[in-house]
Design an enzyme around this catalytic site. Structure first.
Site, PDB file in Angstrom:
ATOM      1  N   PRO A   2      -9.658 -30.353 -26.879  1.00 41.33           N
ATOM      2  CA  PRO A   2      -9.954 -29.281 -27.436  1.00 41.33           C
ATOM      3  C   PRO A   2     -11.344 -29.073 -27.865  1.00 41.33           C
ATOM      4  CG  PRO A   2      -8.786 -31.161 -28.335  1.00 41.33           C
ATOM      5  CD  PRO A   2      -9.229 -31.926 -27.657  1.00 41.33           C
ATOM      6  N   GLU A   3     -11.927 -27.884 -27.272  1.00 41.59           N
ATOM      7  CA  GLU A   3     -13.076 -26.967 -27.218  1.00 41.59           C
ATOM      8  C   GLU A   3     -13.024 -26.079 -27.731  1.00 41.59           C
ATOM      9  OE1 GLU A   3     -15.875 -27.318 -23.964  1.00 41.59           O
ATOM     10  OE2 GLU A   3     -14.612 -28.990 -23.096  1.00 41.59           O
ATOM     11  N   LYS A  59     -16.168 -25.826 -33.419  1.00 47.05           N
ATOM     12  CA  LYS A  59     -14.812 -26.592 -33.063  1.00 47.05           C
ATOM     13  C   LYS A  59     -13.882 -26.878 -34.265  1.00 47.05           C
ATOM     14  CE  LYS A  59     -17.266 -28.656 -28.730  1.00 47.05           C
ATOM     15  NZ  LYS A  59     -17.509 -30.345 -28.050  1.00 47.05           N
ATOM     16  N   ARG A 276     -21.498 -38.760 -19.369  1.00 44.55           N
ATOM     17  CA  ARG A 276     -20.029 -37.620 -19.552  1.00 44.55           C
ATOM     18  C   ARG A 276     -19.976 -37.253 -17.198  1.00 44.55           C
ATOM     19  NH1 ARG A 276     -19.182 -39.462 -23.098  1.00 44.55           N
ATOM     20  NH2 ARG A 276     -19.401 -38.949 -24.845  1.00 44.55           N
TER      21      ARG A 276
END
Length: 286
Positions: A2-3, A59, A276
């Site tokens: 979720p962003e 967020k 990442r």
DNA sequence: CATTTCACCTGGTGGC
DNA sequence: TGCCACCAGGTGAAAT
């Protein structure tokens, strides 16, 4: 994961469905890592409060809570002055916030349940436990929650450029830093850098004013479009109604390693940056 | 201080 | 089919 668009979608769904409802009581699981505020204090604080509104900041999902019952149509959105308390939810990687019937089978890894006066429940489910739950009682001198970074949807050109001008870190790392911009994660960092034609490793202080402005507009456009499509359902993301989003179908680079660039057909490259997975087109991004 | 690395987690994946 | 090593990444603390 979720962003901003996914969190916005969840917050809107919750606002539509539980605004005006009253929390009869709250149950919390026993995993301490999930609770930024101790679980007993959250349960005690939430009981009896009315949900005035639910909205997103960065967020984070923020429940604005009132001590007295309000008409659902009455309270203004984001009216923190009327709120007696806030419940702040961060979904982490795998967090879900769902509105369910009470007889709906309890999913594994359910860490919180709010019993509502309407008979429904709000449930927080999070297998990987990177999510966080926090309760703030604004009547006891606690400050209202504020995201540390700027909002990517509304930030102006001058302020945006100012965030990056004097830093030396890779632009992708800067986009992921929530104290600069709040809400951008791995998917939308990669997608917006593609749209702006900027390589992820470029140092922020070496970007031109034109490039920074392209990036600002790309972020705004992509995040807005992703919200319209209900977010990206990679991993196991669903909204408050359990529905998937559709923006993953629009991804140009994220998790498209080796597939042809949608613009120039060159295979998309994958590198590791600040731990990442990072995806880009070696031709379209410079 | 700015920047980088690492630990925290578990379900899904792919190799054998 | 089953087992297992490995990977994903948001965040905050620790290291550099």
């Amino acid at each position: 994961m979720p962003e901003l668009p996914e969190v916005e979608t969840v917050a809107r769904g919750l606002n539509q469905r539980v605004r005006g409802d009253r929390i009869i009581q709250a149950w919390f699981g026993k995993r301490p890592q999930t609770f930024k505020t101790p679980r007993a204090r959250q349960a005690k604080g939430l009981a009896g409060l009315t949900i005035l509104a639910v909205h997103r900041t960065g967020k984070h999902i923020v429940f604005e809570l009132g001590a007295e019952a309000h008409l659902a149509s009455e309270p203004a959105q984001n009216d923190a002055t009327a709120a007696a308390a806030q419940w702040i939810v961060h979904l982490g990687m795998t967090g879900r916030l769902l509105v369910t019937a009470p007889d709906c089978p309890l999913a594994p890894h359910t860490h919180a349940r709010l019993d509502l006066a309407s008979g429904r429940e709000v449930r927080f489910v999070d297998p990987r436990r990177f999510g966080r739950l926090e309760f703030r009682d604004l009547r006891n001198s606690s400050a209202a929650f504020e995201a540390p970074g700027a909002e990517p949807l509304t930030i102006g050109a001058r302020e945006f450029a100012g965030l990056f001008r004097n830093r030396r870190l890779p632009i992708k790392a800067a986009l992921l830093n929530q104290t600069l911009l709040a809400g951008v994660g791995n998917i939308y960092a990669d997608e917006s850098l593609f749209q702006a034609g900027i390589r992820p490793r470029r140092r922020t202080n070496r970007l031109t004013a034109a490039e920074l402005e392209r990036l600002r507009l790309a972020l705004r456009e992509i995040l807005t479009y992703a919200i319209r499509l209900g977010g990206s359902s990679v991993s196991d993301y669903v909204d408050a109604n359990g529905e998937k989003g559709f923006f993953q179908l629009e991804h140009c680079v994220y998790q498209r390693t080796g597939e042809p660039c949608r613009r120039c057909q060159t295979p998309i490259r994958r590198i590791e940056l600040v731990g990442r997975g990072t995806h880009y087109c070696p031709i379209c991004q410079r």
